[in-house]
Scaffold this motif. Structure first.
Motif, mmCIF file in Angstrom:
data_model
loop_
_atom_site.group_PDB
_atom_site.id
_atom_site.type_symbol
_atom_site.label_atom_id
_atom_site.label_comp_id
_atom_site.label_asym_id
_atom_site.label_seq_id
_atom_site.Cartn_x
_atom_site.Cartn_y
_atom_site.Cartn_z
ATOM 1 N N VAL A 229 0.668 -0.685 0.104
ATOM 2 C CA VAL A 229 -0.126 0.415 0.318
ATOM 3 C C VAL A 229 0.902 0.537 -0.108
ATOM 4 C CG1 VAL A 229 -1.044 1.343 1.779
ATOM 5 C CG2 VAL A 229 -1.446 -1.452 1.217
ATOM 6 N N PHE A 230 0.910 1.870 -1.437
ATOM 7 C CA PHE A 230 1.205 3.256 -1.327
ATOM 8 C C PHE A 230 0.532 4.709 -0.581
ATOM 9 C CE2 PHE A 230 2.909 7.265 -3.272
ATOM 10 C CZ PHE A 230 4.313 7.710 -2.540
ATOM 11 N N TYR A 231 0.713 4.854 0.224
ATOM 12 C CA TYR A 231 0.037 6.737 1.212
ATOM 13 C C TYR A 231 0.501 7.943 0.283
ATOM 14 C CZ TYR A 231 -2.609 9.737 3.368
ATOM 15 O OH TYR A 231 -3.910 10.550 3.446
ATOM 16 N N CYS A 232 -0.263 7.947 -0.964
ATOM 17 C CA CYS A 232 0.837 9.227 -1.291
ATOM 18 C C CYS A 232 -0.135 10.562 -0.986
ATOM 19 C CB CYS A 232 0.533 9.499 -3.084
ATOM 20 S SG CYS A 232 0.804 10.933 -3.982
ATOM 21 N N HIS A 233 0.489 11.476 -0.223
ATOM 22 C CA HIS A 233 0.685 12.422 0.381
ATOM 23 C C HIS A 233 0.346 14.258 -0.410
ATOM 24 C CE1 HIS A 233 1.271 11.914 4.732
ATOM 25 N NE2 HIS A 233 2.140 11.233 3.559
ATOM 26 N N ASN B 78 -5.715 11.584 0.855
ATOM 27 C CA ASN B 78 -6.664 11.810 1.739
ATOM 28 C C ASN B 78 -7.800 12.613 1.313
ATOM 29 O OD1 ASN B 78 -5.318 14.150 0.805
ATOM 30 N ND2 ASN B 78 -3.949 14.707 3.315
ATOM 31 N N SER B 79 -7.314 13.344 0.256
ATOM 32 C CA SER B 79 -8.901 13.643 -0.533
ATOM 33 C C SER B 79 -9.266 13.934 -2.391
ATOM 34 C CB SER B 79 -9.000 15.458 0.000
ATOM 35 O OG SER B 79 -7.546 15.401 -1.081
ATOM 36 N N ASN B 80 -10.241 13.957 -2.372
ATOM 37 C CA ASN B 80 -10.808 13.665 -3.927
ATOM 38 C C ASN B 80 -9.940 14.862 -4.391
ATOM 39 O OD1 ASN B 80 -12.309 12.431 -3.742
ATOM 40 N ND2 ASN B 80 -14.311 13.372 -2.768
ATOM 41 N N SER C 283 -7.468 14.384 -7.849
ATOM 42 C CA SER C 283 -7.581 14.924 -9.187
ATOM 43 C C SER C 283 -5.828 15.466 -9.165
ATOM 44 C CB SER C 283 -8.529 16.340 -8.866
ATOM 45 O OG SER C 283 -8.801 16.976 -9.918
ATOM 46 N N THR C 284 -5.370 16.209 -8.439
ATOM 47 C CA THR C 284 -4.303 16.710 -8.579
ATOM 48 C C THR C 284 -3.691 14.919 -9.409
ATOM 49 O OG1 THR C 284 -4.494 18.079 -6.797
ATOM 50 C CG2 THR C 284 -1.979 17.528 -7.689
ATOM 51 N N PHE C 285 -2.921 13.961 -8.610
ATOM 52 C CA PHE C 285 -2.916 12.963 -8.616
ATOM 53 C C PHE C 285 -3.035 12.525 -10.627
ATOM 54 C CE2 PHE C 285 -1.948 8.309 -9.561
ATOM 55 C CZ PHE C 285 -1.252 8.130 -8.502
ATOM 56 N N ALA C 286 -3.896 12.457 -10.486
ATOM 57 C CA ALA C 286 -4.537 11.567 -12.385
ATOM 58 C C ALA C 286 -3.817 12.827 -12.989
ATOM 59 C CB ALA C 286 -5.884 11.922 -12.100
ATOM 60 N N ASN C 287 -3.392 14.000 -12.618
ATOM 61 C CA ASN C 287 -3.867 15.129 -13.478
ATOM 62 C C ASN C 287 -2.102 15.584 -13.129
ATOM 63 O OD1 ASN C 287 -5.676 16.609 -14.350
ATOM 64 N ND2 ASN C 287 -5.910 17.326 -12.335
ATOM 65 N N VAL D 152 -9.668 7.049 -1.813
ATOM 66 C CA VAL D 152 -9.607 8.495 -0.428
ATOM 67 C C VAL D 152 -9.618 7.888 0.582
ATOM 68 C CG1 VAL D 152 -10.450 10.541 0.198
ATOM 69 C CG2 VAL D 152 -10.186 10.296 -2.608
ATOM 70 N N LEU D 153 -8.552 8.294 1.151
ATOM 71 C CA LEU D 153 -8.806 7.591 2.371
ATOM 72 C C LEU D 153 -9.163 8.910 3.544
ATOM 73 C CD1 LEU D 153 -8.776 6.019 5.760
ATOM 74 C CD2 LEU D 153 -6.288 5.893 5.156
ATOM 75 N N TYR D 154 -10.760 9.072 4.063
ATOM 76 C CA TYR D 154 -10.856 10.879 4.424
ATOM 77 C C TYR D 154 -11.775 10.172 5.743
ATOM 78 C CZ TYR D 154 -12.311 15.274 6.074
ATOM 79 O OH TYR D 154 -12.856 16.287 6.616
#
Length: 210
Positions: A127-131, A169-171, A175-179, A193-195
């Motif tokens: 599992v990778f957590y991307c801040h 941690n958020s939508n 979205s930033t990840f996808a872009n 999303v884990l929130y």
């Protein structure tokens, strides 16, 4: 599920670059405490852990913290921070690979370059957590900076996509990840999303840390 009564107790490892005092560290500590409260066996691995400047939970005995590579530099004359972080985390990952038995789940935080090494533990899910995408936080203002960051940015995207599960941690971050990681997005690799990512109840009382 009641705490302390997990139907299937897992052996979970968490790898984090520097277990000091900060938002990323608070998240990792909260995750470790919560997982342990459900009866899972949790072990944090890091390249640095100063017992005089850390969250209290990391020295209270709730879960073990093992340090590898503290002798490795964090920077070279206040430069090359990203490269040094990669080398330190890779050292931790190799120590985990050769010195510890298999884990059921390994959570990699912040630095994705360790994922290919951790994947060699075939029984473990990664599992990778991307801040936040690191390449967006780095400067690309000069030719030398671009030359330095290009391979690092490439490795970040490729290795991030190798995780079995990616968390943000958020939508907005999703979205930033996808872009940002357009090649991963094109392959259908999207984060979950884990929130909230931290225990918000802790803010009702003064924090306890050293």
């Amino acid at each position: 599920m009641a705490k302390g009564k997990a139907t299937s107790k897992l052996n979970i490892a968490i790898i984090h670059p520097d277990l000091g005092i900060g938002g990323a560290e608070r998240l990792i500590v909260d995750a470790a405490v919560e997982l342990a409260s459900y009866g899972h066996k949790v072990h944090i691995f890091t390249a640095h852990h100063d017992k005089n400047r850390c969250f209290e939970e990391t020295i209270s005995g709730t879960f073990p913290v093992t340090v590898y590579g503290s002798f490795l530099p964090r920077h070279v004359f206040y430069r090359l921070h990203a490269l040094c972080a990669y080398l330190r985390c890779l050292f931790v990952a190799f120590c985990m690979l050769f010195m510890w038995p298999s884990f059921d789940v390994i959570i990699a935080d912040q630095v994705s370059v360790v994922i290919p090494i951790l994947k060699l533990k075939r029984s473990a899910k990664i599992v990778f957590y991307c801040h936040f995408p690191d390449l967006l936080l780095a400067q690309h203002t000069t030719f030398l900076r671009k030359l330095y960051r290009t391979p690092i940015d490439y490795v970040e995207e490729v290795t991030t996509g190798m995780a079995d599960l990616i968390l943000v941690n958020s939508n907005f971050t999703a979205s930033t990840f996808a872009n940002t990681f357009i090649h991963l997005n094109a392959k259908g690799i999207r984060p979950a999303v884990l929130y909230p990512a931290v225990n918000v109840d802790q803010f009702k009382e003064p924090s306890s840390f050293k």
